[in-house]
Design an enzyme around this catalytic site. Structure first.
Site, short mmCIF file in Angstrom:
data_model
loop_
_atom_site.label_atom_id
_atom_site.label_comp_id
_atom_site.label_asym_id
_atom_site.label_seq_id
_atom_site.Cartn_x
_atom_site.Cartn_y
_atom_site.Cartn_z
N PRO A 2 0.84 -1.20 0.00
CA PRO A 2 0.00 0.00 0.00
C PRO A 2 0.88 1.25 0.00
O PRO A 2 1.89 1.29 0.69
CB PRO A 2 -0.78 -0.10 1.32
CG PRO A 2 -0.43 -1.40 1.93
CD PRO A 2 0.73 -1.97 1.22
N GLU A 3 0.48 2.26 -0.79
CA GLU A 3 1.24 3.50 -0.74
C GLU A 3 0.74 4.33 0.43
O GLU A 3 -0.21 3.95 1.12
CB GLU A 3 1.14 4.20 -2.11
CG GLU A 3 1.70 3.28 -3.21
CD GLU A 3 2.06 3.96 -4.53
OE1 GLU A 3 2.38 5.16 -4.52
OE2 GLU A 3 2.04 3.27 -5.56
N LYS A 52 4.89 4.30 4.85
CA LYS A 52 4.22 3.01 4.78
C LYS A 52 4.18 2.29 6.12
O LYS A 52 3.76 1.14 6.20
CB LYS A 52 4.91 2.15 3.72
CG LYS A 52 4.87 2.80 2.34
CD LYS A 52 5.66 2.03 1.33
CE LYS A 52 5.58 2.73 -0.03
NZ LYS A 52 6.37 2.05 -1.05
N ARG A 285 11.66 -2.36 -10.05
CA ARG A 285 10.22 -2.04 -10.13
C ARG A 285 9.92 -1.44 -11.50
O ARG A 285 10.75 -0.78 -12.10
CB ARG A 285 9.84 -1.02 -9.03
CG ARG A 285 10.09 -1.50 -7.61
CD ARG A 285 9.21 -2.68 -7.21
NE ARG A 285 7.79 -2.41 -7.34
CZ ARG A 285 7.06 -1.79 -6.41
NH1 ARG A 285 7.60 -1.36 -5.29
NH2 ARG A 285 5.77 -1.58 -6.61
#
Ligand SMILES: [Zn+2]
Length: 295
Positions: A2-3, A52, A285
């Protein structure tokens, strides 16, 4: 993972319905039994998200540090005032209105591998699959927080100091700005989607070394993150396009595919210039960007 906006929303749910209350803590799965026993029966004193990670304070100076990682999720049940996203694997309804609360079925049986259950008399939060769930003393928590880059919604000092800290951490580095934005020691809370979108919004080529950015450019990036994070916390969605007409806004709200400038759009025409959106791996990423708009 989750950001940051999502972690802030979870933290807000704890603030609304758990902080100030006496908490029954348990580890239905057993893996956090010793930790749960330490905070069981204590009052929750604070809930703070930094990027986070989330920190829940308990009376006696105990802090619970939770990093959800890729698989972690909080699932709320009972009388919950804040709307929190529901864990699709559990499917338990998160209640936004007190009318949905029934004392008869409370507390619900834990479902699956619940590492930690925190409960008040009327609300339950179940934690599954976190990357990190540990107890810290106040000093240890400070140490962790000070290794993290600034978070606009949870700064260590003033908003100006947080911005200055970001500018300093970016412009001192040779590393590509596309990598720095996802480095949680540079700035807290930005993940893959916000990274791609912020660079597009700024017209920045992702491979530019941090130190090639002017202080002004870095400050503008920070201010954009401040705005986007607030929108994310308010709506629960990563809405990264502005200037949309009502129809476009409706599409963006309804569908992820219509929500972003470049993220997830590899090979599709750039919404601004028509150039194919590029995709490459940066530090493991996926990075999406427009080679024409961002240079
Ligand atoms: Zn373009």
């Amino acid at each position: 993972v989750p950001e940051g906006h999502k972690v802030h929303r979870i933290s807000r749910a704890f603030t609304a319905d758990f902080v100030g209350k006496k908490i029954a803590a348990s580890s239905p799965q057993g893996r956090f039994a010793a930790g749960a026993a330490v905070v069981d029966g204590r009052r929750m004193t604070a809930s703070r998200a930094v990027g986070k990670q989330m920190f829940l304070g308990f009376s006696g100076g105990h802090w619970l540090r939770v990093h959800l990682g890729i698989y972690g999720m909080w699932d709320f049940a009972g009388k919950i005032r804040e709307q929190v996203e529901v864990d699709p694997r559990v499917g338990r309804k998160t209640l936004a209105t007190p009318s949905g609360f029934s004392a008869a079925g409370f507390p619900p049986e834990p479902i699956g591998q619940v590492r930690l259950r925190l409960a008040t008399a009327v609300a339950v939060a179940d934690l599954r699959g976190p990357n990190t769930c540990e107890l810290l003393g106040a000093d240890e928590m400070d140490t962790v927080i000070h290794t993290l880059g600034p978070d606009p919604l949870s700064p260590n000092g003033s908003a100006d100091e947080a911005q200055a800290e970001f500018v300093r951490r970016v412009t001192a580095r040779k590393v590509a700005i596309g990598q720095l934005l996802m480095d949680q020691t540079v700035v807290s809370g930005i993940g893959n989607i916000y990274r791609a979108e912020m660079l597009f919004r700024a017209g920045l080529e992702p491979h530019l070394p941090g130190r090639s950015l002017t202080e002004e450019t870095a400050a503008l990036l920070w201010q954009d993150w401040v705005r986007l994070l607030q929108v994310g916390v308010d709506t629960g969605l990563m809405l990264t396009m502005d200037g949309l007409d009502p129809q476009e806004t409706a599409l963006a709200l309804a569908s992820r595919a219509d929500r972003h400038w470049v993220y997830g759009r590899a090979g599709l025409p750039c919404r601004v210039c028509g150039t194919e959106v590029a995709l490459e791996m940066m530090a493991g990423r996926k990075l999406y960007w427009c080679p024409s708009c961002q240079r």
